[in-house]
Design a protein around this motif. Structure first.
Motif, PDB file in Angstrom:
ATOM      1  N   UNK A  53       0.904  -1.270  -0.103  1.00 37.10           N
ATOM      2  CA  UNK A  53       0.004  -0.115   0.079  1.00 37.10           C
ATOM      3  C   UNK A  53       0.755   1.269  -0.069  1.00 37.10           C
ATOM      4  N   UNK A  54       2.123   1.085   0.595  1.00 33.99           N
ATOM      5  CA  UNK A  54       2.932   2.526   0.566  1.00 33.99           C
ATOM      6  C   UNK A  54       3.357   2.621  -0.789  1.00 33.99           C
ATOM      7  N   UNK A  55       3.674   1.758  -1.518  1.00 35.19           N
ATOM      8  CA  UNK A  55       4.126   1.816  -2.970  1.00 35.19           C
ATOM      9  C   UNK A  55       2.895   2.493  -3.830  1.00 35.19           C
ATOM     10  N   UNK A  56       1.405   2.006  -3.644  1.00 39.11           N
ATOM     11  CA  UNK A  56       0.424   2.682  -4.059  1.00 39.11           C
ATOM     12  C   UNK A  56       0.352   4.172  -3.848  1.00 39.11           C
ATOM     13  N   UNK A  57       0.364   4.417  -2.551  1.00 40.24           N
ATOM     14  CA  UNK A  57       0.019   5.711  -2.139  1.00 40.24           C
ATOM     15  C   UNK A  57       1.209   6.554  -2.904  1.00 40.24           C
ATOM     16  N   UNK A  58       2.499   6.075  -2.551  1.00 39.99           N
ATOM     17  CA  UNK A  58       3.845   7.018  -3.100  1.00 39.99           C
ATOM     18  C   UNK A  58       3.666   7.359  -4.524  1.00 39.99           C
ATOM     19  N   UNK A  59       2.972   6.352  -5.246  1.00 40.66           N
ATOM     20  CA  UNK A  59       2.983   6.270  -6.780  1.00 40.66           C
ATOM     21  C   UNK A  59       1.840   7.363  -6.958  1.00 40.66           C
ATOM     22  N   UNK A  60       0.724   7.346  -6.567  1.00 42.16           N
ATOM     23  CA  UNK A  60      -0.450   8.185  -6.801  1.00 42.16           C
ATOM     24  C   UNK A  60      -0.115   9.469  -6.342  1.00 42.16           C
ATOM     25  N   UNK A  61       0.643   9.838  -5.382  1.00 48.66           N
ATOM     26  CA  UNK A  61       0.892  11.140  -4.810  1.00 48.66           C
ATOM     27  C   UNK A  61       1.969  11.762  -5.658  1.00 48.66           C
ATOM     28  N   UNK A  62       3.091  11.207  -5.892  1.00 52.53           N
ATOM     29  CA  UNK A  62       4.218  11.602  -6.695  1.00 52.53           C
ATOM     30  C   UNK A  62       4.338  11.603  -8.067  1.00 52.53           C
ATOM     31  N   UNK A  63       3.574  10.659  -8.795  1.00 55.61           N
ATOM     32  CA  UNK A  63       3.419  10.005  -9.937  1.00 55.61           C
ATOM     33  C   UNK A  63       2.995  11.171 -10.837  1.00 55.61           C
ATOM     34  N   UNK A  64       3.330  10.915 -12.083  1.00 55.54           N
ATOM     35  CA  UNK A  64       2.759  11.816 -13.313  1.00 55.54           C
ATOM     36  C   UNK A  64       1.363  11.074 -13.703  1.00 55.54           C
ATOM     37  N   UNK A  65       0.361  11.784 -13.824  1.00 59.18           N
ATOM     38  CA  UNK A  65      -1.053  11.363 -14.216  1.00 59.18           C
ATOM     39  C   UNK A  65      -1.191  11.746 -15.513  1.00 59.18           C
ATOM     40  N   UNK A  66      -2.143  10.537 -15.990  1.00 58.67           N
ATOM     41  CA  UNK A  66      -2.795  10.647 -17.362  1.00 58.67           C
ATOM     42  C   UNK A  66      -4.114   9.947 -17.369  1.00 58.67           C
ATOM     43  N   UNK A  67      -5.059  10.460 -17.917  1.00 56.40           N
ATOM     44  CA  UNK A  67      -6.278  10.017 -18.191  1.00 56.40           C
ATOM     45  C   UNK A  67      -7.170   9.860 -19.031  1.00 56.40           C
ATOM     46  N   UNK A  68      -8.237   9.048 -19.266  1.00 52.40           N
ATOM     47  CA  UNK A  68      -9.212   9.007 -20.284  1.00 52.40           C
ATOM     48  C   UNK A  68     -10.493   8.757 -19.632  1.00 52.40           C
ATOM     49  N   UNK A  69     -11.661   8.174 -20.563  1.00 52.78           N
ATOM     50  CA  UNK A  69     -12.880   8.265 -19.896  1.00 52.78           C
ATOM     51  C   UNK A  69     -13.069   7.023 -19.068  1.00 52.78           C
ATOM     52  N   UNK A  70     -11.924   5.811 -19.199  1.00 51.81           N
ATOM     53  CA  UNK A  70     -12.473   4.524 -18.596  1.00 51.81           C
ATOM     54  C   UNK A  70     -11.142   4.378 -17.276  1.00 51.81           C
ATOM     55  N   UNK A  71     -10.112   4.960 -17.540  1.00 49.03           N
ATOM     56  CA  UNK A  71      -9.208   4.597 -16.596  1.00 49.03           C
ATOM     57  C   UNK A  71      -8.007   6.230 -16.377  1.00 49.03           C
ATOM     58  N   UNK A  72      -7.550   5.882 -15.331  1.00 44.02           N
ATOM     59  CA  UNK A  72      -6.262   7.008 -15.005  1.00 44.02           C
ATOM     60  C   UNK A  72      -5.309   6.339 -14.579  1.00 44.02           C
ATOM     61  N   UNK A  73      -4.109   6.720 -14.996  1.00 47.65           N
ATOM     62  CA  UNK A  73      -2.807   6.431 -14.913  1.00 47.65           C
ATOM     63  C   UNK A  73      -1.971   7.024 -13.786  1.00 47.65           C
ATOM     64  N   UNK A  74      -1.251   6.648 -12.922  1.00 51.35           N
ATOM     65  CA  UNK A  74      -0.414   7.308 -12.145  1.00 51.35           C
ATOM     66  C   UNK A  74       0.828   6.626 -12.306  1.00 51.35           C
ATOM     67  N   UNK A  75       2.229   7.596 -12.805  1.00 47.52           N
ATOM     68  CA  UNK A  75       3.352   6.742 -13.174  1.00 47.52           C
ATOM     69  C   UNK A  75       4.339   7.304 -12.354  1.00 47.52           C
ATOM     70  N   UNK A  76       5.234   6.728 -11.574  1.00 47.93           N
ATOM     71  CA  UNK A  76       6.291   7.302 -10.825  1.00 47.93           C
ATOM     72  C   UNK A  76       7.772   6.648 -11.585  1.00 47.93           C
ATOM     73  N   UNK A  77       8.503   7.469 -11.793  1.00 52.33           N
ATOM     74  CA  UNK A  77       9.872   6.994 -12.868  1.00 52.33           C
ATOM     75  C   UNK A  77      10.795   6.488 -11.552  1.00 52.33           C
ATOM     76  N   UNK A  78      11.856   5.832 -12.050  1.00 49.42           N
ATOM     77  CA  UNK A  78      12.660   5.170 -10.998  1.00 49.42           C
ATOM     78  C   UNK A  78      13.507   6.450 -10.424  1.00 49.42           C
TER      79      UNK A  78
END
Length: 125
Positions: A11-36
């Protein structure tokens, strides 16, 4: 199916990725991406990892599990798009319950590519 080494579990990886990652969305999904290079802790194996969030807003348990299975299959095909050691969280939106596999696959591909471009500085905001 998404190989075990590519699954995001903590869960800590999920939280960190959502909070600090780059976001991109469409009508069905949203992606949060955290680079290494942005990761605070070591990602371990250096393989890209993907996690999924499918809330009750998507539908009942049957619909949520169907959406999750479809997204996992689509993400397994898109692993080559992700940089090594990156983390991605895919959040399903309510429209995903009525979307076909092709729609989910297309939206996920678009979001992943846009998030990678934004995170690496190749895309315009």
């Amino acid at each position: 199916m998404l190989p075990a080494a590519h699954r995001l579990r903590r869960s800590v990886d999920f939280e960190r990725t959502v909070r600090r990652g780059t976001r991109a969305g469409r009508s069905t999904v949203v992606v949060h991406l955290l680079m290494p290079d942005e990761n605070v802790s070591d990602t371990g194996s250096g393989t890209p990892q993907v996690g999924f969030v499918v809330s009750k807003a998507v539908g009942n348990s049957v619909q949520r599990n169907l959406v999750k299975r479809r997204l996992r299959a689509a993400a397994a095909e898109q692993l080559s798009v992700l940089p090594s050691a990156s983390r991605a969280v895919v959040r399903a939106l309510p429209a995903s319950s009525s979307a076909t596999y092709t729609d989910l696959e297309r939206d996920l591909d678009s979001c992943l590519r846009r998030a990678v471009a934004r995170a690496t500085g190749d895309g315009k905001r």
